[in-house]
Design a protein around this motif. Structure first.
Motif, short mmCIF file in Angstrom:
data_model
loop_
_atom_site.label_atom_id
_atom_site.label_comp_id
_atom_site.label_asym_id
_atom_site.label_seq_id
_atom_site.Cartn_x
_atom_site.Cartn_y
_atom_site.Cartn_z
N ALA A 254 0.39 -1.48 -0.38
CA ALA A 254 0.25 0.53 0.21
C ALA A 254 1.17 1.19 0.30
CB ALA A 254 -0.70 0.13 1.17
N VAL A 255 2.10 1.05 0.60
CA VAL A 255 3.13 2.01 0.76
C VAL A 255 3.16 3.00 -0.48
CG1 VAL A 255 5.55 3.21 1.42
CG2 VAL A 255 3.33 2.19 3.17
N PHE A 256 3.68 1.40 -0.95
CA PHE A 256 4.59 1.37 -2.07
C PHE A 256 3.53 2.09 -3.55
CE2 PHE A 256 7.15 -1.03 -5.89
CZ PHE A 256 7.31 -0.54 -6.28
N VAL A 257 2.73 1.24 -3.93
CA VAL A 257 1.45 1.45 -4.70
C VAL A 257 1.48 2.90 -4.46
CG1 VAL A 257 -0.01 1.12 -6.11
CG2 VAL A 257 1.04 -0.94 -4.98
N LEU A 258 0.81 3.41 -3.30
CA LEU A 258 0.69 5.03 -2.95
C LEU A 258 1.77 6.17 -3.07
CD1 LEU A 258 -1.13 6.65 -2.18
CD2 LEU A 258 -0.71 6.60 0.68
N THR A 259 3.29 5.63 -3.48
CA THR A 259 4.11 6.62 -3.85
C THR A 259 3.91 6.72 -4.81
OG1 THR A 259 5.45 5.68 -1.62
CG2 THR A 259 6.08 6.52 -3.71
N ILE A 260 4.03 5.61 -6.07
CA ILE A 260 3.60 5.41 -7.55
C ILE A 260 2.25 6.03 -8.05
CG2 ILE A 260 3.89 4.42 -9.23
CD1 ILE A 260 5.10 1.80 -7.78
N LEU A 261 1.76 6.34 -7.27
CA LEU A 261 0.25 7.00 -8.02
C LEU A 261 0.34 8.91 -7.61
CD1 LEU A 261 -2.25 4.27 -6.61
CD2 LEU A 261 -1.86 4.57 -8.72
N VAL B 177 3.39 10.32 -7.44
CA VAL B 177 4.68 10.39 -7.71
C VAL B 177 4.41 10.71 -9.41
CG1 VAL B 177 5.90 9.04 -8.25
CG2 VAL B 177 7.22 11.11 -8.29
N THR B 178 3.57 10.11 -10.10
CA THR B 178 2.78 10.09 -11.16
C THR B 178 1.78 10.28 -11.59
OG1 THR B 178 2.08 7.80 -11.40
CG2 THR B 178 4.13 7.75 -12.07
N ALA B 179 1.71 10.85 -10.82
CA ALA B 179 0.21 12.22 -10.62
C ALA B 179 0.62 13.61 -11.51
CB ALA B 179 -1.30 12.15 -9.88
N ASN B 180 1.54 14.15 -11.47
CA ASN B 180 1.45 15.50 -11.72
C ASN B 180 2.87 15.53 -12.33
OD1 ASN B 180 2.73 18.50 -11.61
ND2 ASN B 180 0.96 18.37 -9.94
N GLU B 181 3.02 16.79 -13.56
CA GLU B 181 3.96 16.22 -14.82
C GLU B 181 5.37 16.68 -13.92
OE1 GLU B 181 3.02 17.83 -18.00
OE2 GLU B 181 1.42 16.99 -18.78
N LYS B 182 4.87 17.72 -13.02
CA LYS B 182 5.98 17.86 -12.51
C LYS B 182 7.28 17.33 -11.66
CE LYS B 182 3.88 22.18 -11.41
NZ LYS B 182 3.67 23.78 -10.27
N SER C 75 6.57 13.53 -12.31
CA SER C 75 6.79 12.46 -12.87
C SER C 75 7.91 12.42 -13.57
CB SER C 75 5.82 12.79 -13.80
OG SER C 75 6.17 13.25 -14.80
N SER C 76 9.48 13.44 -13.90
CA SER C 76 9.76 13.47 -14.43
C SER C 76 11.31 12.75 -13.68
CB SER C 76 10.56 14.67 -14.86
OG SER C 76 10.62 15.22 -13.43
N PHE C 77 11.12 12.62 -12.48
CA PHE C 77 12.15 11.73 -11.39
C PHE C 77 11.74 10.48 -10.74
CE2 PHE C 77 11.31 16.11 -9.54
CZ PHE C 77 10.95 15.74 -8.19
N ALA C 78 10.37 10.47 -11.31
CA ALA C 78 8.96 9.50 -10.59
C ALA C 78 10.82 8.63 -10.19
CB ALA C 78 7.73 9.32 -11.28
N GLY C 79 11.23 7.52 -11.91
CA GLY C 79 11.88 6.66 -11.56
C GLY C 79 13.04 6.52 -10.07
N ILE C 80 13.75 7.38 -9.53
CA ILE C 80 14.32 7.81 -8.47
C ILE C 80 13.61 6.85 -7.27
CG2 ILE C 80 16.05 8.66 -7.47
CD1 ILE C 80 16.90 10.21 -9.96
N VAL C 81 12.21 8.10 -7.13
CA VAL C 81 11.02 8.38 -6.43
C VAL C 81 11.17 6.67 -5.75
CG1 VAL C 81 9.51 8.95 -4.62
CG2 VAL C 81 10.99 10.90 -6.37
N THR D 131 -2.95 16.29 -13.80
CA THR D 131 -1.68 15.81 -14.66
C THR D 131 -1.53 17.09 -15.33
OG1 THR D 131 -3.53 15.36 -15.87
CG2 THR D 131 -2.27 13.24 -14.04
N GLN D 132 -2.23 18.58 -15.07
CA GLN D 132 -2.29 18.96 -16.22
C GLN D 132 -1.24 20.21 -16.42
OE1 GLN D 132 -3.89 19.12 -19.71
NE2 GLN D 132 -4.17 16.99 -18.41
N GLU D 133 -0.95 19.63 -14.66
CA GLU D 133 0.37 21.29 -14.77
C GLU D 133 2.00 20.90 -14.76
OE1 GLU D 133 0.42 21.26 -10.17
OE2 GLU D 133 -1.99 21.85 -10.01
#
Length: 234
Positions: A139-146, A148-153, A155-161, A232-234
């Protein structure tokens, strides 16, 4: 189809290097080293296949994104097939590698980085405890993914997070269950061990398939409460 192949490649890499580090060099690396092996696998694959499939490489992650209506039902099953295929192939390749190294003593001595509870856990955690741990960690892992990938600001470093998050959930989970949070990563090694005559991991693997899916569903429900704060528009 390219997305599903990418997911197979990504899950193969995660399973081979993560479980391989645990099986081959676990005594040297320790919990922290194994945790980073899994986390760095995510980082590498995020930049390698992220633009192709989004780099889920985890059926629980895919389920969480499906619950958040980011992917279709067709992609849910297509991703799952690719992920389980990648995990299975990686486990059998790892088994071949270990069995070809005389000094390692074969998979009977090293294992394949399987998950377990009771006698299969270094802390002897109960089945109920293992289920709860896997639900919470996923739950913690997937919540983080949801998030960090929800905002374009972000998402560019989502892989590291995401990679670092996978690392820290492994730090807690490895002594308890070996840390699954990923049904495909758990099923492949359990199946390979059963082929070698040790069926314990396969008998217990249902926990490490269903608990992560439950955790992913909980994460999607929590994220839905906060969804208005993301765009996701920001």
């Amino acid at each position: 189809m390219k997305k599903y192949v990418a997911e197979a490649i990504g899950t193969f890499t995660l399973t081979l290097f993560g479980c391989g580090s645990a099986a081959i060099a676990g005594a040297t690396l320790g919990t922290l080293g194994i945790a980073f092996a899994f986390g760095l696998s995510i980082v590498a694959m995020a930049f390698a296949i992220g633009n192709v499939s989004g780099c889920h490489i985890n059926p629980a992650v895919t389920f969480g994104l499906y619950a958040d209506k980011r992917i279709s039902l067709k992609d849910l099953f297509g991703y799952w097939i690719g992920q389980f295929a990648g995990g299975i192939v990686a486990a059998f390749v790892l088994m071949l590698i270990i069995n070809s190294c005389d000094a390692l003593g074969g998979v009977a001595a090293t294992g394949l980085g399987t998950n377990g509870f009771g006698e299969a856990s270094t802390t002897g955690i109960s089945m109920a405890g293992a289920f709860a741990v896997e639900v919470i960690l996923t739950a913690v892992f997937v919540l983080t993914i949801l998030g960090v990938t929800a905002n374009e600001k972000t998402s560019s470093f989502a892989g590291i997070v995401i990679g670092l998050t996978l690392t820290f959930v492994h730090i807690m989970g490895i002594p308890l269950t070996g840390t699954s949070v990923n049904p495909a990563r758990s099923f492949g090694p359990a199946l390979a061990m059963a082929v070698q005559g040790n069926t314990l991991a396969l008998e217990q693997v249902w926990v490490f398939i269903f608990a992560p899916l439950v955790g992913a569903g909980i994460a999607a429900a929590i994220f839905a409460l906060f969804k208005g704060y993301y765009s996701t528009q920001e």
